[in-house]
Design an enzyme around this catalytic site. Structure first.
Site, short mmCIF file in Angstrom:
data_model
loop_
_atom_site.label_atom_id
_atom_site.label_comp_id
_atom_site.label_asym_id
_atom_site.label_seq_id
_atom_site.Cartn_x
_atom_site.Cartn_y
_atom_site.Cartn_z
CD GLU A 1 28.15 24.92 15.88
OE1 GLU A 1 27.69 24.83 14.66
OE2 GLU A 1 28.86 25.53 16.23
CG HIS B 1 31.22 20.27 17.78
ND1 HIS B 1 32.46 20.85 17.46
CD2 HIS B 1 30.59 21.26 18.41
CE1 HIS B 1 32.71 21.94 17.83
NE2 HIS B 1 31.55 22.48 18.51
CG HIS C 1 34.12 23.64 22.22
ND1 HIS C 1 33.39 24.79 22.78
CD2 HIS C 1 33.63 23.35 21.07
CE1 HIS C 1 32.52 24.85 22.14
NE2 HIS C 1 32.44 24.12 20.83
CG HIS D 1 34.20 26.20 17.07
ND1 HIS D 1 33.01 26.64 16.57
CD2 HIS D 1 33.79 25.35 18.23
CE1 HIS D 1 32.14 25.98 17.16
NE2 HIS D 1 32.35 25.39 18.13
ZN LIG Z 1 31.12 24.35 19.18
#
Ligand SMILES: [Zn+2]
Length: 208
Positions: A72, A90, A92, A152
């Site tokens: 990412e 970031h 999940h 996501h």
């Molecule tokens: Zn991700």
């Protein structure tokens, strides 16, 4: 603590708090034109400082480290290029991902949502690691400290890694309150006026 050590520390905390599982999630910190990022395919609670590569902000080229930068990284770079962010987290996380798979935005059900910019938008779906996803997330983040990513997860920004990490914790808490609220009844959404009154109160606290 060096930037690389910070990535290890907050990576460990992200796993501890259940915000990520396996090798999902990634973190980065910017200093000048360089971005130190977590590596691709590594569990965030098993990082060592030397495992975290440094990439050029503009070209994305690796300038230090031996490992492959997180998949990412294009999204991280796109965010740094258009915001004042100095750190990005970031994950999940469960409740964030629940909202991101069922809704187009997280409405402000609690006044602490103001710390993330009020309504949190869900960026349109695109394949992970692609420039399309980076562009969608960048658009959803405009004027905000947080965004969700359809089907996501979530992403938050801050002036420091600690700030970005706390924003991720807050985002997950807000999503959990909303999702659990929906299972009990119809959560009340705060109005513009109620939110404006909170800002007013925060700016003008009563004298001691
Ligand atoms: Zn991700």
């Amino acid at each position: 603590m060096s930037l690389r050590e910070q990535l290890c520390e907050y990576g460990r905390r992200a796993v501890e708090l259940g915000l990520v599982i396996g090798t999902s999630g990634n973190l980065s910190v910017r200093e000048g034109d360089l971005v130190t990022v977590t590596p691709s395919g590594a569990a965030l609670d098993r990082l060592t400082p030397e495992m975290c590569p440094v990439v050029d902000l503009t070209t994305g080229r690796r300038v230090a480290g031996e490992t492959r930068p997180s998949s990412e990284t294009p999204m991280h770079l796109a965010i740094y290029q258009t915001t004042d962010a100095r750190a990005i987290v970031h994950t999940h996380s469960v409740f964030g991902t629940v909202v991101a798979t069922t809704m187009t935005e997280l409405p402000p059900v609690h006044y602490n949502a103001l710390m993330l910019g009020g309504v949190v938008k869900v960026a349109e779906y695109a394949t992970y690691g692609t420039p399309e996803l980076a562009a969608n997330v960048r658009a959803a983040l405009e004027g905000k400290r947080a965004a969700l990513m359809a089907n996501h997860g979530g992403v938050t920004i801050g002036a420091t890694l600690e700030e970005a990490f706390e924003a991720t914790r807050l985002l997950e808490w807000l999503c959990e309150v909303y999702v659990r609220g929906l299972s009990v009844g119809k959560p009340t959404i705060l109005t513009e006026e109620q939110l404006a009154a909170v800002v007013e109160r925060a700016l003008n606290p009563p004298p001691l």
